[in-house]
Design a protein around this motif. Structure first.
Motif, PDB file in Angstrom:
ATOM      1  N   THR A  48      -8.210  -8.065  -2.433  1.00  0.00           N
ATOM      2  CA  THR A  48      -7.787  -9.287  -3.141  1.00  0.00           C
ATOM      3  C   THR A  48      -6.458  -9.793  -2.572  1.00  0.00           C
ATOM      4  O   THR A  48      -6.275 -11.002  -2.373  1.00  0.00           O
ATOM      5  N   LEU A  49      -5.558  -8.865  -2.324  1.00  0.00           N
ATOM      6  CA  LEU A  49      -4.231  -9.239  -1.816  1.00  0.00           C
ATOM      7  C   LEU A  49      -4.224  -9.477  -0.303  1.00  0.00           C
ATOM      8  O   LEU A  49      -3.236  -9.962   0.243  1.00  0.00           O
ATOM      9  N   ARG A  50      -5.322  -9.098   0.333  1.00  0.00           N
ATOM     10  CA  ARG A  50      -5.474  -9.200   1.788  1.00  0.00           C
ATOM     11  C   ARG A  50      -4.344  -8.451   2.521  1.00  0.00           C
ATOM     12  O   ARG A  50      -3.692  -8.995   3.403  1.00  0.00           O
ATOM     13  N   ILE A  51      -4.099  -7.201   2.067  1.00  0.00           N
ATOM     14  CA  ILE A  51      -3.127  -6.380   2.796  1.00  0.00           C
ATOM     15  C   ILE A  51      -3.836  -5.157   3.368  1.00  0.00           C
ATOM     16  O   ILE A  51      -4.764  -4.622   2.765  1.00  0.00           O
ATOM     17  N   THR A  52      -3.396  -4.765   4.551  1.00  0.00           N
ATOM     18  CA  THR A  52      -4.039  -3.644   5.226  1.00  0.00           C
ATOM     19  C   THR A  52      -3.380  -2.340   4.768  1.00  0.00           C
ATOM     20  O   THR A  52      -2.298  -2.360   4.173  1.00  0.00           O
ATOM     21  N   ILE A  53      -4.014  -1.243   5.109  1.00  0.00           N
ATOM     22  CA  ILE A  53      -3.461   0.078   4.764  1.00  0.00           C
ATOM     23  C   ILE A  53      -2.131   0.280   5.498  1.00  0.00           C
ATOM     24  O   ILE A  53      -1.198   0.894   4.969  1.00  0.00           O
ATOM     25  N   ASP A  54      -2.042  -0.291   6.717  1.00  0.00           N
ATOM     26  CA  ASP A  54      -0.787  -0.178   7.480  1.00  0.00           C
ATOM     27  C   ASP A  54       0.356  -0.894   6.760  1.00  0.00           C
ATOM     28  O   ASP A  54       1.480  -0.383   6.711  1.00  0.00           O
ATOM     29  N   ASP A  55       0.040  -2.104   6.225  1.00  0.00           N
ATOM     30  CA  ASP A  55       1.065  -2.851   5.474  1.00  0.00           C
ATOM     31  C   ASP A  55       1.533  -2.041   4.265  1.00  0.00           C
ATOM     32  O   ASP A  55       2.730  -1.967   3.974  1.00  0.00           O
ATOM     33  N   LEU A  56       0.569  -1.444   3.580  1.00  0.00           N
ATOM     34  CA  LEU A  56       0.890  -0.685   2.369  1.00  0.00           C
ATOM     35  C   LEU A  56       1.751   0.526   2.703  1.00  0.00           C
ATOM     36  O   LEU A  56       2.770   0.772   2.050  1.00  0.00           O
ATOM     37  N   LEU A  57       1.337   1.260   3.768  1.00  0.00           N
ATOM     38  CA  LEU A  57       2.106   2.451   4.150  1.00  0.00           C
ATOM     39  C   LEU A  57       3.517   2.072   4.615  1.00  0.00           C
ATOM     40  O   LEU A  57       4.479   2.787   4.344  1.00  0.00           O
ATOM     41  N   GLU A  58       3.614   0.924   5.280  1.00  0.00           N
ATOM     42  CA  GLU A  58       4.927   0.442   5.732  1.00  0.00           C
ATOM     43  C   GLU A  58       5.823   0.149   4.525  1.00  0.00           C
ATOM     44  O   GLU A  58       6.992   0.547   4.490  1.00  0.00           O
ATOM     45  N   ASP A  59       5.242  -0.558   3.544  1.00  0.00           N
ATOM     46  CA  ASP A  59       6.005  -0.874   2.336  1.00  0.00           C
ATOM     47  C   ASP A  59       6.447   0.400   1.610  1.00  0.00           C
ATOM     48  O   ASP A  59       7.554   0.465   1.088  1.00  0.00           O
ATOM     49  N   LEU A  60       5.556   1.390   1.596  1.00  0.00           N
ATOM     50  CA  LEU A  60       5.898   2.662   0.931  1.00  0.00           C
ATOM     51  C   LEU A  60       7.013   3.380   1.687  1.00  0.00           C
ATOM     52  O   LEU A  60       7.935   3.911   1.072  1.00  0.00           O
ATOM     53  N   ARG A  61       6.913   3.357   3.014  1.00  0.00           N
ATOM     54  CA  ARG A  61       7.964   4.017   3.817  1.00  0.00           C
ATOM     55  C   ARG A  61       9.312   3.349   3.587  1.00  0.00           C
ATOM     56  O   ARG A  61      10.342   4.011   3.541  1.00  0.00           O
ATOM     57  N   LEU A  62       9.285   2.007   3.438  1.00  0.00           N
ATOM     58  CA  LEU A  62      10.535   1.280   3.172  1.00  0.00           C
ATOM     59  C   LEU A  62      11.129   1.673   1.825  1.00  0.00           C
ATOM     60  O   LEU A  62      12.309   1.480   1.575  1.00  0.00           O
TER      61      LEU A  62
END
Lengths: 223, 120
Positions: free
Chosen positions: A107-121
């Motif tokens: 729904t948000l059109r975010i990839t797993i890489d985007d999510l992991l990046e946000d989590l790492r931040l």
């Protein structure tokens, strides 16, 4: 040459005033509607800046209209949650108890890489430690870590650390930043600190910060 | 918050009011100039057309605040050409220029009118 200069200056002040009027927000904290309006204002203002054949009012009126509409709508949305939801949307949960909601990600059109990046931040390297992760309406990810995975706080350890005060910058890049240190009494102390740290004058100091207790951060200016 | 909201509403209303004033002013001025030009053109009256152009020239700085300058300059140029043709008794060219200026004035008068054509 003078006309574009004067027109640009007029528009500059109109934009600065408009942005201040809209309220103080960083780009990353903007709601989608606010971001759109900011982009629109910059685009609208640039046209009469470059084209002097166009009346200046054609640039100012759209800016006033956009800013007024933004202020009116945002004020209305404060009082009406349904309108707020319609304009800004609502937070979407992506991770719950370490499990990723793939539908929410689609729904948000975010990839797993985007999510992991946000989590790492957010200093999160282990998905399993996430109790809840939500994508906020301003596009930022907020993360709640499991209580068991959080580092213990002073309260958990039942210790009482001495309260620390924030550091106050007294000298910044060779200039006295805190003018209260110009008084004779404080000046004497200041010069003794400068001398102890191997400098002679204020202009020799790059940074001097003091927490009001006994801690000093000192950096001598490099030649 | 209330002051900000009141200021925003006031700014919005001011923008609408200014828009209406500009539209009405432009429409009235263009109607008056068109009628003056028409009567001067019917009689091939150089002095009447010359004074109409002077009247137009006086209004140009105000009009420039809300009408694209190219439209205004176009009218000024056509009027100058029409006056030159009238002075040389070239009525055919003069009539053509008058027709052009009338159309250009119509464009200016309807420029800021919120019609379907203007909006889309």
């Amino acid at each position: 040459m003078l006309v574009p200069l004067i027109r640009t200056l007029i528009l500059y002040f109109v934009i600065i005033f408009s942005m201040r009027f809209m309220g103080k927000r960083q780009v990353g904290e903007m709601q989608p509607a606010e971001l759109v309006i900011t982009i629109l204002i910059s685009a609208v203002a640039s046209v009469p800046m470059q084209d002097i054949e166009l009346p200046l009012v054609h640039g100012i009126i759209p800016i006033i209209t956009l800013v007024s509409a933004e202020v009116i709508i945002s004020t209305l949305s404060l009082k009406h949650p349904k309108l707020r939801k319609l304009i800004s949307g609502s937070p979407i949960t992506i991770i719950r108890d370490g499990n990723i909601d793939q539908k929410a990600m689609q729904t948000l059109r975010i990839t797993i890489d985007d999510l992991l990046e946000d989590l790492r931040l957010k200093d999160v390297y282990d998905l399993r430690t996430v109790r809840l992760a939500q994508m906020e309406t301003n596009g930022r990810l907020s993360v709640m870590i499991n209580s068991a995975d959080l580092p213990p706080s002073a309260k958990d350890l039942r210790i009482k650390p001495s309260p620390s005060e924030p550091f106050n910058v007294i000298i910044s890049d060779g200039q006295l930043a805190d003018t209260s240190y110009a008084s004779p009494q404080k000046s004497k102390w200041l010069h003794s600190v400068i001398g102890t740290n191997g400098a002679h004058e204020i202009k020799d100091v790059f940074l001097l910060a003091y927490d009001g207790e006994s801690n000093i951060i000192f950096a001598k200016k490099e030649n | 918050m209330k002051i900000r909201l009141a200021a925003a509403i006031l700014a919005f209303i001011s923008a609408i009011t200014l828009g209406i004033i500009c539209t009405v002013y432009t429409d009235r001025l263009c109607t008056q100039i068109s009628s003056d030009i028409e009567s001067a053109a019917q009689n091939y009256d150089y002095n009447a057309l010359h004074s109409t152009k002077q009247h137009w020239d006086k209004k140009v700085p105000i009009l420039s605040a809300f009408v694209p300058h190219e439209h205004i300059d176009e009218v000024t140029e056509i009027l100058s050409r029409a006056l030159a043709f009238l002075q040389n008794d070239d009525h055919t060219e003069f009539d053509a220029e008058i027709s052009c200026v009338m159309h250009q004035l119509y464009i200016i008068s309807t420029y800021d009118t919120p019609t379907l054509r203007a909006l889309f």
